[in-house]
Structure formats: structure tokens, C-alpha cells
Design a protein around this motif. Structure first.
Motif, PDB file in Angstrom:
ATOM      1  N   GLN A  97      38.767  37.259  31.399  1.00  0.00           N
ATOM      2  CA  GLN A  97      37.317  37.219  31.227  1.00  0.00           C
ATOM      3  C   GLN A  97      36.587  37.864  32.398  1.00  0.00           C
ATOM      4  OE1 GLN A  97      35.820  33.291  29.707  1.00  0.00           O
ATOM      5  NE2 GLN A  97      37.998  32.800  29.653  1.00  0.00           N
ATOM      6  N   CYS A  98      37.064  37.621  33.614  1.00  0.00           N
ATOM      7  CA  CYS A  98      36.442  38.228  34.788  1.00  0.00           C
ATOM      8  C   CYS A  98      36.590  39.747  34.764  1.00  0.00           C
ATOM      9  CB  CYS A  98      37.052  37.657  36.071  1.00  0.00           C
ATOM     10  SG  CYS A  98      36.638  35.924  36.374  1.00  0.00           S
ATOM     11  N   HIS A  99      37.746  40.218  34.342  1.00  0.00           N
ATOM     12  CA  HIS A  99      37.984  41.656  34.222  1.00  0.00           C
ATOM     13  C   HIS A  99      36.961  42.277  33.281  1.00  0.00           C
ATOM     14  CE1 HIS A  99      40.035  45.348  32.859  1.00  0.00           C
ATOM     15  NE2 HIS A  99      40.655  45.333  34.034  1.00  0.00           N
ATOM     16  N   ALA A 100      36.715  41.618  32.148  1.00  0.00           N
ATOM     17  CA  ALA A 100      35.742  42.132  31.184  1.00  0.00           C
ATOM     18  C   ALA A 100      34.316  42.045  31.725  1.00  0.00           C
ATOM     19  CB  ALA A 100      35.859  41.351  29.878  1.00  0.00           C
ATOM     20  N   LEU A 101      33.974  40.936  32.340  1.00  0.00           N
ATOM     21  CA  LEU A 101      32.613  40.734  32.839  1.00  0.00           C
ATOM     22  C   LEU A 101      32.249  41.709  33.956  1.00  0.00           C
ATOM     23  CD1 LEU A 101      32.549  36.835  32.973  1.00  0.00           C
ATOM     24  CD2 LEU A 101      31.069  38.262  31.547  1.00  0.00           C
ATOM     25  N   LEU A 102      33.243  42.068  34.772  1.00  0.00           N
ATOM     26  CA  LEU A 102      32.997  42.895  35.951  1.00  0.00           C
ATOM     27  C   LEU A 102      33.452  44.339  35.768  1.00  0.00           C
ATOM     28  CD1 LEU A 102      33.998  40.179  38.507  1.00  0.00           C
ATOM     29  CD2 LEU A 102      31.769  41.285  38.458  1.00  0.00           C
ATOM     30  N   GLY A 103      33.733  44.729  34.562  1.00  0.00           N
ATOM     31  CA  GLY A 103      34.131  46.106  34.310  1.00  0.00           C
ATOM     32  C   GLY A 103      35.388  46.518  35.039  1.00  0.00           C
ATOM     33  N   GLY A 104      36.313  45.583  35.187  1.00  0.00           N
ATOM     34  CA  GLY A 104      37.583  45.896  35.851  1.00  0.00           C
ATOM     35  C   GLY A 104      37.559  45.767  37.356  1.00  0.00           C
ATOM     36  N   ASN A 105      36.440  45.361  37.935  1.00  0.00           N
ATOM     37  CA  ASN A 105      36.335  45.277  39.395  1.00  0.00           C
ATOM     38  C   ASN A 105      36.901  43.963  39.930  1.00  0.00           C
ATOM     39  OD1 ASN A 105      35.043  47.802  40.282  1.00  0.00           O
ATOM     40  ND2 ASN A 105      33.370  47.118  38.949  1.00  0.00           N
ATOM     41  N   ILE A 106      38.222  43.853  39.827  1.00  0.00           N
ATOM     42  CA  ILE A 106      38.945  42.715  40.378  1.00  0.00           C
ATOM     43  C   ILE A 106      40.160  43.246  41.130  1.00  0.00           C
ATOM     44  CG2 ILE A 106      38.153  41.118  38.589  1.00  0.00           C
ATOM     45  CD1 ILE A 106      40.912  41.379  37.274  1.00  0.00           C
ATOM     46  N   ALA A 107      40.599  42.483  42.123  1.00  0.00           N
ATOM     47  CA  ALA A 107      41.744  42.892  42.932  1.00  0.00           C
ATOM     48  C   ALA A 107      42.479  41.655  43.410  1.00  0.00           C
ATOM     49  CB  ALA A 107      41.295  43.740  44.132  1.00  0.00           C
ATOM     50  N   VAL A 108      43.712  41.861  43.835  1.00  0.00           N
ATOM     51  CA  VAL A 108      44.514  40.813  44.463  1.00  0.00           C
ATOM     52  C   VAL A 108      44.673  41.154  45.938  1.00  0.00           C
ATOM     53  CG1 VAL A 108      46.810  39.778  44.624  1.00  0.00           C
ATOM     54  CG2 VAL A 108      45.760  40.126  42.392  1.00  0.00           C
ATOM     55  N   ALA A 109      44.439  40.167  46.785  1.00  0.00           N
ATOM     56  CA  ALA A 109      44.608  40.337  48.231  1.00  0.00           C
ATOM     57  C   ALA A 109      45.449  39.163  48.728  1.00  0.00           C
ATOM     58  CB  ALA A 109      43.255  40.363  48.928  1.00  0.00           C
ATOM     59  N   SER A 110      46.726  39.404  48.917  1.00  0.00           N
ATOM     60  CA  SER A 110      47.682  38.341  49.212  1.00  0.00           C
ATOM     61  C   SER A 110      48.239  38.461  50.619  1.00  0.00           C
ATOM     62  CB  SER A 110      48.836  38.398  48.206  1.00  0.00           C
ATOM     63  OG  SER A 110      49.840  37.462  48.523  1.00  0.00           O
ATOM     64  N   GLY A 111      48.639  37.333  51.163  1.00  0.00           N
ATOM     65  CA  GLY A 111      49.360  37.341  52.432  1.00  0.00           C
ATOM     66  C   GLY A 111      50.856  37.498  52.247  1.00  0.00           C
ATOM     67  N   ALA A 112      51.339  37.456  51.008  1.00  0.00           N
ATOM     68  CA  ALA A 112      52.770  37.564  50.729  1.00  0.00           C
ATOM     69  C   ALA A 112      53.213  39.017  50.692  1.00  0.00           C
ATOM     70  CB  ALA A 112      53.093  36.883  49.406  1.00  0.00           C
ATOM     71  N   ASP A 113      54.537  39.223  50.748  1.00  0.00           N
ATOM     72  CA  ASP A 113      55.067  40.587  50.656  1.00  0.00           C
ATOM     73  C   ASP A 113      54.763  41.157  49.272  1.00  0.00           C
ATOM     74  OD1 ASP A 113      58.056  40.070  49.175  1.00  0.00           O
ATOM     75  OD2 ASP A 113      57.279  38.419  50.384  1.00  0.00           O
ATOM     76  N   LYS A 114      54.501  42.456  49.218  1.00  0.00           N
ATOM     77  CA  LYS A 114      53.993  43.058  47.994  1.00  0.00           C
ATOM     78  C   LYS A 114      54.997  42.990  46.845  1.00  0.00           C
ATOM     79  CE  LYS A 114      51.227  46.898  46.295  1.00  0.00           C
ATOM     80  NZ  LYS A 114      50.541  48.166  46.651  1.00  0.00           N
ATOM     81  N   ALA A 115      56.282  43.120  47.138  1.00  0.00           N
ATOM     82  CA  ALA A 115      57.274  43.051  46.068  1.00  0.00           C
ATOM     83  C   ALA A 115      57.182  41.704  45.348  1.00  0.00           C
ATOM     84  CB  ALA A 115      58.669  43.269  46.640  1.00  0.00           C
TER      85      ALA A 115
END
Length: 223
Positions: A97-115
Motif C-alpha cells: 500500500q505504501c508503494h502505491a501511495l508514494l509512487g514507488g518512493n520506498i527504500a530499505v536501509a538496514s544495518g545488516a549485511d546486504k546479502a
């Protein structure tokens, strides 16, 4: 709409990975001579990288924290995640729903290793909604509680961090979001949360979600 983008932490916000990861870490530490309890392991390591506690691990185990030890931990952790990982309740629908509401403007920002982040998002079906806007503090000069990973995520979306909303469940990540200039909402499930709503609010969260399903309906509201 109050925000132009949402930047999500991953572990504990999108996927219920922390009990699995901390269980593997505790097993490794116990086997190395540190009789750490589950409660101590959560208190020390939640929201942090294992290597950020290298000095303490080496002091408690009497052994160096080697690349081989870390590789064994990653293997044990990843086996558990592959077998048992589930999405945080309500998170998949909320992200859609957030993806649709924001036109795809979402991201993940994690402290974990990317894999690990990529594997987890793929396993619960969220990878297509975030790709390629997925960032790990391991790939930046500094990880959480420094703001680098949130600044990188906002830049990838070409958004001012001050117009971004960060969703976090741990204090180091909350501090990182605030340091980036973003508004931070905490997430603490009604059962099993490791940081209390009171602690998240005291650290600077503007509000605390008890159910990830609440998020889309709150986006147009301001306190």
C-alpha cells in the motif's frame, strides 16, 4: 501526504528475523565460552553488527573474532532464516500500500549485511517492491547509529531526508534516522517487542506503531 518517501529498517520491521539471528549468535558465543543468556544477547546486540562488539566478544570468549568464526555464524544464521523466516505480521500488505501511495518512493536501509537483507526480502516476497533501493550499513563508511545508510537511501530516491519517514524498531536505527534529519516512527509489536514504546518515544520517535498494518492509514495524518 505528509511524507515524500518511506525508508524502512528490515530486521524486526519487515521480517521477524531477530529471534533466529540472535539464537544463532548465542549458540556460537556459548560454544566459544561465553555463557551469555538470551536476554543479554538481545540487550547487547539488537540493532548492531556483531563486529561492532568485537572487543567484548574477544574479552568474554578469550578468542579472536576471526573471519572463519563470522563465516560459521553467517552459515548457521542463514540456515535458520531459510528454514523459518516469516514477514512481520501486516508488513507485506503495508509495504504494498505504501508503494502505491508514494509512487514507488520506498527504500530499505538496514544495518545488516546486504546479502542477508536481499535474501530475506526475497523470501517474504518484498524484494520487487524495493529493488534497487536497498542499502546496507556494511557497505558505507559508518553503520547505524550514524546516518549514512538513511542518507544513501534518501539520495537513491532523490528525496530530501527531511521529507522522509523512517520506520525503526531499535534505538541505534532510530538515532540514525534522526541524525539523517528524517521523521522517525517506532515499531513495537504488542507481543515480543524488544524495545518498549516508552523507550522509542523518549529517544525521539514521533509515534509508535503497534501493528504494521496501521502504517498506510496514518501517512496522511500529522500529530
Amino acid at each position: 501526504m505528509s511524507f515524500e518517501a518511506i525508508l524502512f529498517d528490515c530486521d524486526g520491521v519487515l521480517v521477524d528475523s531477530e529471534p533466529i539471528t540472535l539464537g544463532a549468535l548465542r549458540h556460537m558465543l556459548n560454544a566459544s565460552g561465553w555463557a551469555i543468556t538470551a536476554e543479554e544477547c538481545q540487550h547487547i546486540f539488537i540493532g548492531k553488527t556483531v563486529r561492532s562488539e568485537t572487543a567484548r566478544i574477544e574479552r568474554e570468549t578469550g578468542q579472536p573474532l576471526t573471519d572463519a568464526w563470522m563465516a560459521a555464524f553467517y552459515a548457521l544464521r542463514d540456515a535458520g532464516l531459510h528454514a523459518r523466516l516469516q514477514a512481520v505480521p501486516g508488513a507485506v500488505a503495508a509495504v504494498q500500500q505504501c508503494h502505491a501511495l508514494l509512487g514507488g518512493n520506498i527504500a530499505v536501509a538496514s544495518g545488516a549485511d546486504k546479502a542477508k537483507v536481499l535474501m530475506q526480502l526475497d523470501k517474504v516476497g518484498l524484494l520487487p517492491l524495493f529493488d534497487p533501493h536497498i542499502f546496507s550499513g556494511h557497505d558505507l563508511p559508518r553503520t547505524k547509529p550514524f546516518p549514512d545508510v538513511y542518507l544513501a537511501a534518501a539520495a537513491s530516491l532523490r528525496r530530501d531526508p527531511r521529507r522522509c519517514l523512517v520506520i525503526e524498531d531499535a534505538l541505534p536505527g532510530l538515532q540514525a534516522g534522526l541524525a539523517a534529519g528524517a521523521t522517525v516512527w517506532g515499531y513495537c509489536p504488542r507481543e515480543g517487542g524488544h524495545t518498549t514504546p516508552e523507550a522509542l518515544l523518549a529517544a525521539g520517535a514521533q509515534r509508535v506503531l503497534r501493528d504494521m498494518g496501521e502504517l498506510p492509514g496514518l501517512l496522511g495524518q500529522t500529530d
